[in-house]
Design a protein around this motif. Structure first.
Motif, PDB file in Angstrom:
ATOM      1  N   HIS A  23       1.101  -1.113   0.108  1.00 30.19           N
ATOM      2  CA  HIS A  23       0.381  -0.549  -0.410  1.00 30.19           C
ATOM      3  C   HIS A  23       0.828   1.375  -0.096  1.00 30.19           C
ATOM      4  O   HIS A  23       1.839   1.602   1.272  1.00 30.19           O
ATOM      5  N   SER A 160       3.261  -5.975   9.431  1.00 30.05           N
ATOM      6  CA  SER A 160       1.454  -7.287   9.004  1.00 30.05           C
ATOM      7  C   SER A 160       2.241  -8.420   8.875  1.00 30.05           C
ATOM      8  O   SER A 160       1.841  -8.500   7.461  1.00 30.05           O
ATOM      9  N   GLN A 240       2.007   1.711   6.099  1.00 26.03           N
ATOM     10  CA  GLN A 240       0.837   1.310   6.619  1.00 26.03           C
ATOM     11  C   GLN A 240       0.379   2.589   7.704  1.00 26.03           C
ATOM     12  O   GLN A 240      -0.434   1.940   8.422  1.00 26.03           O
ATOM     13  N   ASN A 258      -3.040  -1.481  11.029  1.00 32.01           N
ATOM     14  CA  ASN A 258      -4.348  -1.939  10.389  1.00 32.01           C
ATOM     15  C   ASN A 258      -4.608  -3.426  10.110  1.00 32.01           C
ATOM     16  O   ASN A 258      -3.033  -4.355  10.444  1.00 32.01           O
TER      17      ASN A 258
END
Length: 320
Positions: A23, A160, A240, A258
């Motif tokens: 992302h 993550s 993130q 997240n």
């Protein structure tokens, strides 16, 4: 204005039930209002500071905020729920806060909290005997994690990493171990999936209960453990650092986690969730926004960030 560029690299990720996504954030201005950094544990503030903050505030219009949130969500694809509380003023707000949502990677905070609680309960004395000794620098109990588990925890929260989460979920006793810890945390809505942690169900209300266990001295988690988890959440990698951080203002610190994944057996489209703590001079917000059935990850991120900003701003500018 912030633009999101999303490069999908969805992986089956074994039994995790949560793929991964690169992302990238491209900003035409500041990426977020506040900096993502480790939040302090203290939830107190001076009476003078609170008085100054409340002097120009208006009474909290809960019904008005509910109408505004519902109006916004009625025009968005998918579904969402939010829970937020200000530990300084005592104000709180929820909309669909008890709704069921696929956890995706926000479950990683619960995994680490459960593991630390287990290790402190299994304390058997000096570290040389396999138990938890005192840290000579801080005078506090060690966390009870091996160096390897600390590395995994960092990868799991900051990056993550799903493989790291698999290993620590197993170390925590999978669903049975996390469920037992959640009873201590007062989390009544979260249903850990037997092996696939990312397929667990949770609610915004339960996620704020978990955050409260990281922010409160009344938590069953020792102070060193609370600071450790919040420190990792306050140092997530830049790509993130979206989500509830959209509600922070300059100078405030943010600790967040997240979660995002496409779903098939438990809904449609994307699950996008964000939980975190926003700490400033006059406020200490715990915020959880969960969403599901969004057609794209980008749409889910936009919903989560807008709802976070809308609710926190209303709490920030109100008095009890």
């Amino acid at each position: 204005m912030r633009r999101h560029i999303i490069a999908l690299a969805v992986a089956a990720a074994g039994a995790t039930g949560a793929g991964f996504t690169v992302h990238l954030l491209v900003s035409d201005g500041p990426q977020r209002k506040g900096a993502v950094m480790g939040a302090t544990e203290s939830i107190g503030s001076s009476t003078a500071g609170r008085g100054a903050a409340m002097a120009g505030a208006r009474p909290f219009d809960r019904a008005g905020l509910r109408r505004t949130v519902r109006a916004y969500l009625s025009g968005r694809p998918g579904k969402a729920g939010v829970m937020a509380t200000d530990l300084r003023t005592g104000l709180s707000f929820g909309e669909n806060e008890k709704g069921d949502f696929v956890s995706a990677s926000i479950m990683k905070v619960d995994i680490l909290a459960a593991l630390l609680l287990q290790r402190q309960r299994a304390d058997r004395g000096p570290a040389t005997g396999g138990g938890r000794g005192l840290n000579p620098a801080s005078g506090e109990r060690d966390l009870g994690l091996s160096d390897g588990q600390r590395d995994l925890a960092s990868q799991m929260i900051r990056e993550s990493d799903n493989t790291a989460a698999d290993a620590l979920y197993s170390a925590a006793g999978l669903s049975a171990g996390v469920r037992k810890a959640n009873r201590r945390f007062g989390m009544t809505d979260t249903k850990p999936f037997s092996t696939s942690w990312g397929s667990s169900w949770t609610s915004p209300a339960d996620q704020v209960r978990l955050l409260t266990n990281l922010a409160s001295e009344k938590s069953p988690i020792e102070a060193s453990g609370r600071r450790y988890i919040l420190g990792l959440m306050g140092s997530v990698v830049d790509e993130q650092a979206w989500g509830v951080s959209a509600a922070a203002r300059p100078g405030e610190s943010v600790a967040l986690k997240n979660g995002w994944t496409p779903v098939h057996d438990q809904g449609n489209g994307w699950t996008v969730n964000s939980i975190g703590r926003i700490t400033g001079r006059d406020h200490d917000f715990l915020v959880a926004v969960c969403s599901g059935d969004s057609p794209t990850m980008e749409a889910g991120v936009a919903t989560v960030e807008h709802v976070s900003d809308m609710v926190v701003d209303a709490l920030r500018d109100s008095r009890p």
